[in-house]
Scaffold this motif. Sequence first.
Motif, PDB file in Angstrom:
ATOM      1  N   VAL A  98       5.897  -4.183  26.517  1.00  0.00           N
ATOM      2  CA  VAL A  98       6.676  -3.143  25.841  1.00  0.00           C
ATOM      3  C   VAL A  98       6.439  -3.260  24.342  1.00  0.00           C
ATOM      4  O   VAL A  98       6.585  -4.335  23.756  1.00  0.00           O
ATOM      5  CB  VAL A  98       8.179  -3.274  26.163  1.00  0.00           C
ATOM      6  N   ASP A  99       6.054  -2.147  23.724  1.00  0.00           N
ATOM      7  CA  ASP A  99       5.801  -2.113  22.293  1.00  0.00           C
ATOM      8  C   ASP A  99       7.062  -1.610  21.587  1.00  0.00           C
ATOM      9  O   ASP A  99       7.508  -0.493  21.840  1.00  0.00           O
ATOM     10  CB  ASP A  99       4.623  -1.178  21.991  1.00  0.00           C
ATOM     11  N   GLN A 100       7.623  -2.424  20.736  1.00  0.00           N
ATOM     12  CA  GLN A 100       8.859  -2.085  20.033  1.00  0.00           C
ATOM     13  C   GLN A 100       8.605  -1.493  18.653  1.00  0.00           C
ATOM     14  O   GLN A 100       9.546  -1.143  17.954  1.00  0.00           O
ATOM     15  CB  GLN A 100       9.717  -3.352  19.872  1.00  0.00           C
ATOM     16  N   SER A 101       7.360  -1.334  18.238  1.00  0.00           N
ATOM     17  CA  SER A 101       7.071  -0.939  16.862  1.00  0.00           C
ATOM     18  C   SER A 101       7.545   0.470  16.533  1.00  0.00           C
ATOM     19  O   SER A 101       8.004   0.722  15.419  1.00  0.00           O
ATOM     20  CB  SER A 101       5.574  -1.067  16.571  1.00  0.00           C
ATOM     21  N   ILE A 102       7.477   1.401  17.484  1.00  0.00           N
ATOM     22  CA  ILE A 102       7.915   2.772  17.197  1.00  0.00           C
ATOM     23  C   ILE A 102       9.431   2.804  17.030  1.00  0.00           C
ATOM     24  O   ILE A 102       9.945   3.412  16.086  1.00  0.00           O
ATOM     25  CB  ILE A 102       7.446   3.734  18.307  1.00  0.00           C
ATOM     26  N   ALA A 103      10.170   2.143  17.915  1.00  0.00           N
ATOM     27  CA  ALA A 103      11.628   2.088  17.796  1.00  0.00           C
ATOM     28  C   ALA A 103      12.028   1.388  16.500  1.00  0.00           C
ATOM     29  O   ALA A 103      12.970   1.808  15.816  1.00  0.00           O
ATOM     30  CB  ALA A 103      12.225   1.370  18.998  1.00  0.00           C
ATOM     31  N   TYR A 104      11.298   0.335  16.142  1.00  0.00           N
ATOM     32  CA  TYR A 104      11.578  -0.376  14.902  1.00  0.00           C
ATOM     33  C   TYR A 104      11.345   0.538  13.699  1.00  0.00           C
ATOM     34  O   TYR A 104      12.142   0.574  12.767  1.00  0.00           O
ATOM     35  CB  TYR A 104      10.681  -1.620  14.805  1.00  0.00           C
ATOM     36  N   GLY A 105      10.259   1.298  13.712  1.00  0.00           N
ATOM     37  CA  GLY A 105       9.963   2.216  12.620  1.00  0.00           C
ATOM     38  C   GLY A 105      11.011   3.304  12.482  1.00  0.00           C
ATOM     39  O   GLY A 105      11.416   3.657  11.362  1.00  0.00           O
ATOM     40  N   VAL A 106      11.480   3.843  13.592  1.00  0.00           N
ATOM     41  CA  VAL A 106      12.528   4.874  13.554  1.00  0.00           C
ATOM     42  C   VAL A 106      13.812   4.290  12.984  1.00  0.00           C
ATOM     43  O   VAL A 106      14.487   4.917  12.155  1.00  0.00           O
ATOM     44  CB  VAL A 106      12.751   5.462  14.974  1.00  0.00           C
ATOM     45  N   ARG A 107      14.158   3.076  13.421  1.00  0.00           N
ATOM     46  CA  ARG A 107      15.375   2.435  12.922  1.00  0.00           C
ATOM     47  C   ARG A 107      15.282   2.170  11.421  1.00  0.00           C
ATOM     48  O   ARG A 107      16.225   2.433  10.668  1.00  0.00           O
ATOM     49  CB  ARG A 107      15.620   1.128  13.684  1.00  0.00           C
ATOM     50  N   MET A 108      14.127   1.697  10.951  1.00  0.00           N
ATOM     51  CA  MET A 108      13.950   1.455   9.519  1.00  0.00           C
ATOM     52  C   MET A 108      14.009   2.762   8.729  1.00  0.00           C
ATOM     53  O   MET A 108      14.591   2.815   7.638  1.00  0.00           O
ATOM     54  CB  MET A 108      12.604   0.757   9.255  1.00  0.00           C
ATOM     55  N   SER A 109      13.432   3.817   9.270  1.00  0.00           N
ATOM     56  CA  SER A 109      13.467   5.116   8.610  1.00  0.00           C
ATOM     57  C   SER A 109      14.901   5.616   8.455  1.00  0.00           C
ATOM     58  O   SER A 109      15.283   6.142   7.402  1.00  0.00           O
ATOM     59  CB  SER A 109      12.640   6.123   9.400  1.00  0.00           C
ATOM     60  N   LYS A 110      15.728   5.424   9.488  1.00  0.00           N
ATOM     61  CA  LYS A 110      17.134   5.827   9.406  1.00  0.00           C
ATOM     62  C   LYS A 110      17.871   5.017   8.353  1.00  0.00           C
ATOM     63  O   LYS A 110      18.681   5.556   7.593  1.00  0.00           O
ATOM     64  CB  LYS A 110      17.816   5.660  10.767  1.00  0.00           C
ATOM     65  N   LEU A 111      17.581   3.714   8.304  1.00  0.00           N
ATOM     66  CA  LEU A 111      18.238   2.868   7.295  1.00  0.00           C
ATOM     67  C   LEU A 111      17.838   3.293   5.887  1.00  0.00           C
ATOM     68  O   LEU A 111      18.684   3.338   4.982  1.00  0.00           O
ATOM     69  CB  LEU A 111      17.887   1.396   7.532  1.00  0.00           C
TER      70      LEU A 111
END
Length: 124
Positions: A98-111
């Motif tokens: 499972v690649d978490q990088s896209i979810a991580y990028g979306v979360r960072m963008s929201k922050l």
Amino acid sequence: MRKNSVKNIRINGEVQRVLAEIIRDLKDPRISPLTSVVSVEVAPDLKTCKAWISVYGDDSEKVQNDTVEGLKSAEGYIRRELANRINLRNTPEIRFIVDQSIAYGVRMSKLIDEVNGGQNGREL
């Protein structure tokens, strides 16, 4: 064949494209319809393959884990289809990650948006 040779890069791209097609056609209810193949790394000896997948939409780990379990249970079918569609000397054994990088990028963008929204239009 070296790991980053032109031939290996072409094989990685072709396996990624075909894996995405095969996964899209699977009928297992555990596999999310929003599953995509982010990256593929086939070993130079064509014996093993790491496939990084991403499940869009739901951040629930249960959905991601169910998708990986569904893919693991369908690995024999996926390998057989891969062998039928791509002419390789060996059909690699596939390991799904499972690649978490896209979810991580979306979360960072929201922050970042939250921090910038708190500036009331002032520039930094």
